[in-house]
Design a protein around this motif. Structure first.
Motif, mmCIF file in Angstrom:
data_model
loop_
_atom_site.group_PDB
_atom_site.id
_atom_site.type_symbol
_atom_site.label_atom_id
_atom_site.label_comp_id
_atom_site.label_asym_id
_atom_site.label_seq_id
_atom_site.Cartn_x
_atom_site.Cartn_y
_atom_site.Cartn_z
ATOM 1 N N SER A 71 9.406 -23.037 43.318
ATOM 2 C CA SER A 71 8.518 -22.599 44.457
ATOM 3 C C SER A 71 9.666 -21.492 45.140
ATOM 4 O O SER A 71 9.599 -20.672 45.948
ATOM 5 N N TYR A 72 11.666 -21.758 45.220
ATOM 6 C CA TYR A 72 11.945 -21.937 45.677
ATOM 7 C C TYR A 72 13.560 -21.398 45.329
ATOM 8 O O TYR A 72 13.709 -19.868 45.759
ATOM 9 N N GLY A 73 14.146 -21.881 44.358
ATOM 10 C CA GLY A 73 15.346 -21.682 43.383
ATOM 11 C C GLY A 73 15.981 -22.695 43.535
ATOM 12 O O GLY A 73 16.331 -23.960 43.920
ATOM 13 N N ILE A 74 17.356 -22.001 43.319
ATOM 14 C CA ILE A 74 18.532 -22.906 44.050
ATOM 15 C C ILE A 74 19.131 -22.400 45.145
ATOM 16 O O ILE A 74 19.658 -21.255 44.903
ATOM 17 N N ILE A 88 18.511 -17.615 43.211
ATOM 18 C CA ILE A 88 19.370 -18.182 43.704
ATOM 19 C C ILE A 88 20.312 -17.647 45.013
ATOM 20 O O ILE A 88 20.456 -16.817 44.965
ATOM 21 N N GLU A 89 20.634 -18.580 46.270
ATOM 22 C CA GLU A 89 20.860 -18.275 47.379
ATOM 23 C C GLU A 89 22.207 -18.601 47.386
ATOM 24 O O GLU A 89 22.978 -20.099 47.268
ATOM 25 N N VAL A 109 13.681 -14.077 37.385
ATOM 26 C CA VAL A 109 11.941 -13.658 37.266
ATOM 27 C C VAL A 109 10.911 -13.555 38.566
ATOM 28 O O VAL A 109 10.924 -15.140 38.780
ATOM 29 N N ASP A 110 10.795 -12.988 39.397
ATOM 30 C CA ASP A 110 9.262 -13.093 40.427
ATOM 31 C C ASP A 110 9.942 -13.679 42.096
ATOM 32 O O ASP A 110 9.153 -13.832 42.271
ATOM 33 N N PHE A 111 11.366 -13.180 41.823
ATOM 34 C CA PHE A 111 11.746 -13.892 42.998
ATOM 35 C C PHE A 111 11.716 -13.018 44.075
ATOM 36 O O PHE A 111 12.024 -11.734 44.008
ATOM 37 N N ASN A 112 11.731 -13.357 45.334
ATOM 38 C CA ASN A 112 11.645 -12.019 46.864
ATOM 39 C C ASN A 112 12.847 -11.420 46.462
ATOM 40 O O ASN A 112 13.439 -10.023 46.553
ATOM 41 N N ILE A 113 13.871 -12.108 46.327
ATOM 42 C CA ILE A 113 15.182 -12.271 45.918
ATOM 43 C C ILE A 113 16.262 -12.719 44.981
ATOM 44 O O ILE A 113 15.758 -13.868 45.138
ATOM 45 N N GLY A 114 16.605 -11.998 44.472
ATOM 46 C CA GLY A 114 16.893 -12.749 42.615
ATOM 47 C C GLY A 114 17.885 -13.908 43.239
ATOM 48 O O GLY A 114 18.175 -14.517 42.531
ATOM 49 N N VAL A 115 19.126 -13.058 44.229
ATOM 50 C CA VAL A 115 20.681 -13.587 44.256
ATOM 51 C C VAL A 115 20.668 -13.193 45.214
ATOM 52 O O VAL A 115 20.694 -11.826 46.124
ATOM 53 N N TYR A 116 21.001 -13.563 45.978
ATOM 54 C CA TYR A 116 21.057 -13.803 47.573
ATOM 55 C C TYR A 116 22.396 -14.022 47.911
ATOM 56 O O TYR A 116 22.597 -15.600 47.419
ATOM 57 N N ILE A 117 23.315 -13.371 48.573
ATOM 58 C CA ILE A 117 24.764 -13.260 47.979
ATOM 59 C C ILE A 117 25.293 -12.751 49.716
ATOM 60 O O ILE A 117 25.321 -11.790 50.249
#
Length: 254
Positions: A20-23, A55-56, A73-81
Motif C-alpha cells: 500500500s505504500y512502497g519502500i 521507492i522513497e 506500477v500504480d504509485f502516486n510517485i514511482g521514485v521520489y528522491i
C-alpha cells in the motif's frame, strides 16, 4: 518482507511485491536490484494531500543509492528522491501521477522506460546554493505520459530554476510526442525537444533504446514459482550430497 534478500549493501528482489505504500530507504550507499520483478501499489483511499511512493529516498543527506531493474506500477510517485548522488537505471515506471520526482541534485536517471503517468518526470526547484550542480537524464524512454517532463518554474527567491542535462554529450532521450525529423539518419532528431521555456533535450532519440521490463518473474527467470524453484534446488543439493556420501562410504568399506 521475504521477497527481498540482502547481500552486503545490495537488496535483491526475489519475487513481486504488492504494497500500500512502497519502500522507504533510510540508508546511504546501497543498491536496490529489482531483478525484473514488480513493485505494485495496492488501491486505497489516501488523505487529501497525501501520496504513496514506490521507492522513497529522502531520509538521508547523501544517498549514493542505485535503484535498478524494477517495474514500479500504480504509485502516486514511482521514485521520489530528495537526496544527492543517486542513480535510477533500467526501471519501468508506469501508471502513476509522477514517474520520477527529483527534488535534489546531482542525480542520474538513465535507461528507464517511463510510460502512462500524468507526469513522466518532475524536477523540483532547488536551493539557490545549487548553482552549478545538475541532474542528468539520458537514454530514457518517455512514452505517452500526459506531460512527459515538468521542470518546475518557481519564483521563490531562495530557490533557482535549474537547467538539467538531457543527454550524455551525443544522445538524449526518446520522447513519444517528438515531432522532429532526422534528415541524416543518425538516430538523433535534428531539432531539440523542448522540456521547459529554458530547458531542452538537444539530442532527442528517434527510437527508444530503453524498453519495458517483460522478463519472467519466476525462479531464476523461469516460469517456476520462486518458492518451488528454491525447494527443488535444495532437494537436489541434498540428494547429490547423500549420493556422494553413499559412494564414499562404500569405497571406505571396500
Amino acid at each position: 518482507t521475504n521477497k527481498i534478500h540482502r547481500s552486503g549493501n545490495t537488496y535483491i528482489f526475489n519475487g513481486d511485491i504488492t504494497e500500500s505504500y512502497g519502500i522507504i530507504v533510510e540508508k546511504s550507499n546501497i543498491v536496490i536490484d529489482g531483478k525484473g520483478h514488480t513493485l505494485k501499489s495496492t488501491p486505497r483511499l489516501l488523505p487529501i494531500g497525501s501520496w504513496d511512493f514506490g521507492i522513497e529516498l529522502s531520509n538521508v543527506t547523501d544517498g549514493n543509492a542505485v535503484i535498478k531493474n524494477l517495474k514500479i506500477v500504480d504509485f502516486n510517485i514511482g521514485v521520489y528522491i530528495w537526496t544527492t548522488n543517486n542513480t535510477v537505471t533500467g526501471n519501468t515506471i508506469t501508471g502513476g501521477n509522477v514517474g520520477i520526482f527529483l527534488a535534489e541534485s546531482p542525480n542520474t536517471v538513465v535507461g528507464n522506460y517511463i510510460e502512462d503517468n500524468t507526469e513522466g518526470v518532475f524536477l523540483g526547484p532547488l536551493p539557490d546554493t545549487h548553482k552549478t550542480v545538475y541532474n542528468i537524464l539520458y537514454h530514457n524512454s518517455f512514452v505517452n505520459n500526459t506531460l512527459q517532463a515538468y521542470d518546475c518554474e518557481c519564483t521563490d527567491p531562495h530557490t533557482i530554476q535549474h537547467q538539467n542535462i538531457w543527454d550524455n554529450g551525443t544522445s538524449g532521450n526518446y520522447w513519444s510526442d517528438y515531432s522532429g525529423i532526422d534528415v541524416d539518419g543518425d538516430g538523433i532528431g535534428d531539432t531539440p525537444y523542448s522540456v521547459s521555456s529554458d530547458d531542452a533535450d538537444t539530442c532527442p532519440l528517434m527510437a527508444p533504446i530503453a524498453f519495458p521490463i517483460t522478463r519472467n518473474n519466476g525462479f531464476l527467470g523461469t516460469n517456476i514459482p520462486f518458492e518451488l524453484g528454491l525447494a527443488l534446488t535444495v532437494a537436489g543439493i541434498v540428494s547429490v550430497s547423500a549420493a556422494v556420501y553413499v559412494v564414499l562410504k562404500r569405497k571406505k568399506a571396500s
